[in-house]
Design an enzyme around this catalytic site. Structure first.
Site, PDB file in Angstrom:
ATOM      1  N   ASN A 125       2.434  11.924   1.121  1.00 19.78           N
ATOM      2  CA  ASN A 125       3.006  11.360  -0.098  1.00 19.78           C
ATOM      3  C   ASN A 125       3.464  12.436  -1.067  1.00 19.78           C
ATOM      4  OD1 ASN A 125       2.522   8.892   0.959  1.00 19.78           O
ATOM      5  ND2 ASN A 125       0.671   8.496  -0.210  1.00 19.78           N
ATOM      6  N   GLU A 175      -3.041  -7.530  -2.186  1.00 28.77           N
ATOM      7  CA  GLU A 175      -4.506  -7.433  -2.214  1.00 28.77           C
ATOM      8  C   GLU A 175      -4.884  -6.290  -3.136  1.00 28.77           C
ATOM      9  OE1 GLU A 175      -6.767  -5.287   0.233  1.00 28.77           O
ATOM     10  OE2 GLU A 175      -5.194  -3.832  -0.105  1.00 28.77           O
ATOM     11  N   GLY A 203       2.898  -6.051   5.830  1.00 31.75           N
ATOM     12  CA  GLY A 203       3.273  -7.420   5.511  1.00 31.75           C
ATOM     13  C   GLY A 203       3.844  -7.532   4.112  1.00 31.75           C
ATOM     14  N   THR A 204       3.155  -6.909   3.150  1.00 32.90           N
ATOM     15  CA  THR A 204       3.640  -6.950   1.768  1.00 32.90           C
ATOM     16  C   THR A 204       4.909  -6.119   1.649  1.00 32.90           C
ATOM     17  OG1 THR A 204       1.330  -7.022   1.073  1.00 32.90           O
ATOM     18  CG2 THR A 204       2.953  -6.650  -0.634  1.00 32.90           C
ATOM     19  N   GLN A 209       0.816  -1.214   0.000  1.00 36.76           N
ATOM     20  CA  GLN A 209       0.000   0.000   0.000  1.00 36.76           C
ATOM     21  C   GLN A 209       0.849   1.263   0.000  1.00 36.76           C
ATOM     22  OE1 GLN A 209      -3.036   0.311   3.000  1.00 36.76           O
ATOM     23  NE2 GLN A 209      -3.542   2.390   2.442  1.00 36.76           N
ATOM     24  N   THR A 218       0.709   1.988  12.759  1.00 30.73           N
ATOM     25  CA  THR A 218      -0.430   1.465  12.009  1.00 30.73           C
ATOM     26  C   THR A 218      -0.621  -0.018  12.289  1.00 30.73           C
ATOM     27  OG1 THR A 218       1.048   1.095  10.167  1.00 30.73           O
ATOM     28  CG2 THR A 218      -0.240   3.108  10.129  1.00 30.73           C
ATOM     29  N   GLU A 274      26.678   6.813  -8.610  1.00 27.47           N
ATOM     30  CA  GLU A 274      27.470   7.878  -8.012  1.00 27.47           C
ATOM     31  C   GLU A 274      27.010   8.155  -6.579  1.00 27.47           C
ATOM     32  OE1 GLU A 274      28.577  12.174  -9.671  1.00 27.47           O
ATOM     33  OE2 GLU A 274      28.000  10.758 -11.218  1.00 27.47           O
ATOM     34  N   SER A 279       7.101  -0.015   2.508  1.00 30.37           N
ATOM     35  CA  SER A 279       7.157   0.341   3.923  1.00 30.37           C
ATOM     36  C   SER A 279       7.797  -0.819   4.674  1.00 30.37           C
ATOM     37  CB  SER A 279       5.754   0.575   4.466  1.00 30.37           C
ATOM     38  OG  SER A 279       5.029  -0.626   4.396  1.00 30.37           O
TER      39      SER A 279
END
Length: 449
Positions: free
Chosen positions: A228, A71, A144-145, A11, A179, A254, A140
């Site tokens: 973001n 997901e 989990g992903t 996500q 989170t 570099e 992140s």
């Protein structure tokens, strides 16, 4: 050409990806459907932007990127969003069940099902490159992903493209805001697995960015979109030298050469200036000297730690916009005279400068003011070890009670991996400590025995 392929995982990776590609399109005058904006065509005198976009026969520009999540909901937003025509449908990859904040699911059970498909799509992108430079991986640490699948992908990329550099943009779990309860587990497991595969990892801490949004941009309750967009400005500054021609251009490799003194110590601290809202910018003249000195303020940093307690090993200043080398030299000389900034004694000079004449672009309706010049500082400082220490402490508190461990073991992980990962991070903290000690102290210690 020196192409870069961006890989957005989970996500956080996908949502940052949205913000980044939105900004890149604006910077290069590419519209949401991938065609050139007639008014903006004057921007692209040089074709350096092909490092990030490939051009199809009918004049469309397609990002060299893949977005992956286990997901579908987050990637579905891209599929239905403003930029849905920008991406090739095969570049947006989704699984059916998510990794449920569980590293083991992302790395072992659920991730295994998607990895070959993902590598296949990445292979298609790399085949379209004439001289692939490397990968930028956005993810992140806490999810989990983001943790599990990324580390699996990094291992496989090292096998398939051994010598190509891999840079990470990683969202580090914030000290206060959380989170997921298991963030410390995921972060430490993923850091342990990717440590040997990543060449350079730029960490961004959500809390630091929340604070910047509140303090500098006067946003009372920052949303992920606000965060973001700020992160995308930073990514844009770091990659500007790959996408535009400039006076002092900086290549991916570099960065590593100048920022990474030892392979494991590859976590530069990122600082960006000026971060300022439109109302304030109207009344301020932001000179090169001012933005340079604000880079050394802890509150422009993307990770909460105090560089005044650490030592700098290397420092990379990336300027963009209306900046001339003379001003930069004056500004840096002024910084060096300040005694608050300590360099390790084995690296006396330590400033690398890049200048890019393309001024920073801002997203219309965004929070940041349009400014004439900006600077992004990448510094390798021992202070970032504070961030690891914080995480390790949280990990220890939970692991002492073996809390939540059964979820990981149930997905086919061995408990030994936890202690192995924890030891690796203890070693990393130790590495940072040793790098910061002065070399002449060590010589004296040898005589006592």
């Amino acid at each position: 050409m020196r192409e870069c392929i961006s890989v957005h995982v989970g996500q956080a990776g996908v949502q940052i990806g949205n913000a980044c590609w939105e900004l890149f399109c604006l910077e290069h005058g590419i519209q949401a459907d991938g065609t050139f904006d007639a008014q903006a065509s004057k921007i692209n005198d040089d074709d350096s932007f092909t490092t990030f976009f490939s051009e199809t026969g009918n004049g469309k520009h397609v990002p060299r990127a893949v977005m992956i999540d286990l997901e579908p909901t987050v990637v579905d937003e891209v599929r239905a969003g403003t930029y849905r025509q920008l991406f090739h449908p095969e570049q947006l990859i989704t699984g059916k069940e998510d990794a449920a904040n569980n590293y083991a699911r992302g790395h072992y059970t659920v991730g295994k099902e998607s990895i070959d498909l993902v590598l296949d799509r990445i292979r298609k992108l790399t085949d379209a490159c004439s001289g692939l430079q490397g990968f930028l991986i956005f993810h992140s640490f806490g999810g989990g992903t983001g943790s599990g699948f990324t580390s699996l992908l990094m291992e496989r990329l090292s096998l398939d493209y051994g010598k190509k550099s891999k840079l990470e943009f990683a969202i580090y779990p914030a000290p206060q805001v959380s989170t997921a309860v298991v963030e410390p587990y995921n972060s430490i497991l993923t850091t342990h697995t990717t440590l040997e595969h990543s060449d350079c990892a730029f960490m961004v801490d959500n809390e630091a960015i929340y604070d910047i949004c509140r303090r500098n941009l006067d946003i009372e309750r920052p949303t992920y979109t606000n965060l973001n967009r700020l992160i995308s400005q930073i990514v844009s500054s770091i990659t500007a030298s790959l996408r535009f021609d400039g006076a002092l251009n900086v290549d991916l490799t570099e960065f590593q050469t100048n920022l990474v003194p030892y392979p494991r110590i590859h976590f530069p601290l990122v600082t960006y200036a000026p971060i300022i809202s439109a109302e304030k910018a109207y009344h301020e003249q932001l000179s090169v000297a001012e933005i340079t000195s604000s880079c050394f303020e802890p509150n422009s940093q993307m990770v909460k730690c105090d560089p005044r307690h650490g030592k700098y090993m290397a420092c990379c200043m990336l300027y963009r916009g209306d900046v001339v080398p003379k001003d930069v030299n004056v500004a840096i000389a002024a910084i060096k005279t300040k005694r608050t900034i300590q360099f390790v004694d084995w690296c006396p000079t330590g400033f690398k400068v890049g200048i890019n004449y393309q001024p920073p672009t801002v997203v219309p309706g965004g929070d940041l003011a349009k400014v004439q010049r900006a600077v992004c500082m990448l510094s390798n400082t021992t202070a970032i070890a504070e961030a690891w220490a914080r995480l390790d402490h949280k990990f220890d508190l939970m692991y002492a009670k073996r809390a939540f461990v059964h979820w990981y073991v149930g997905e086919g992980m061995e408990e030994g991996e936890f202690s192995e990962a924890r030891e690796d991070l203890a070693a990393l903290e130790k590495d940072y400590e040793e790098v910061g000690t002065d070399s002449f102290e060590e010589e004296n210690e040898g005589e006592e025995f």
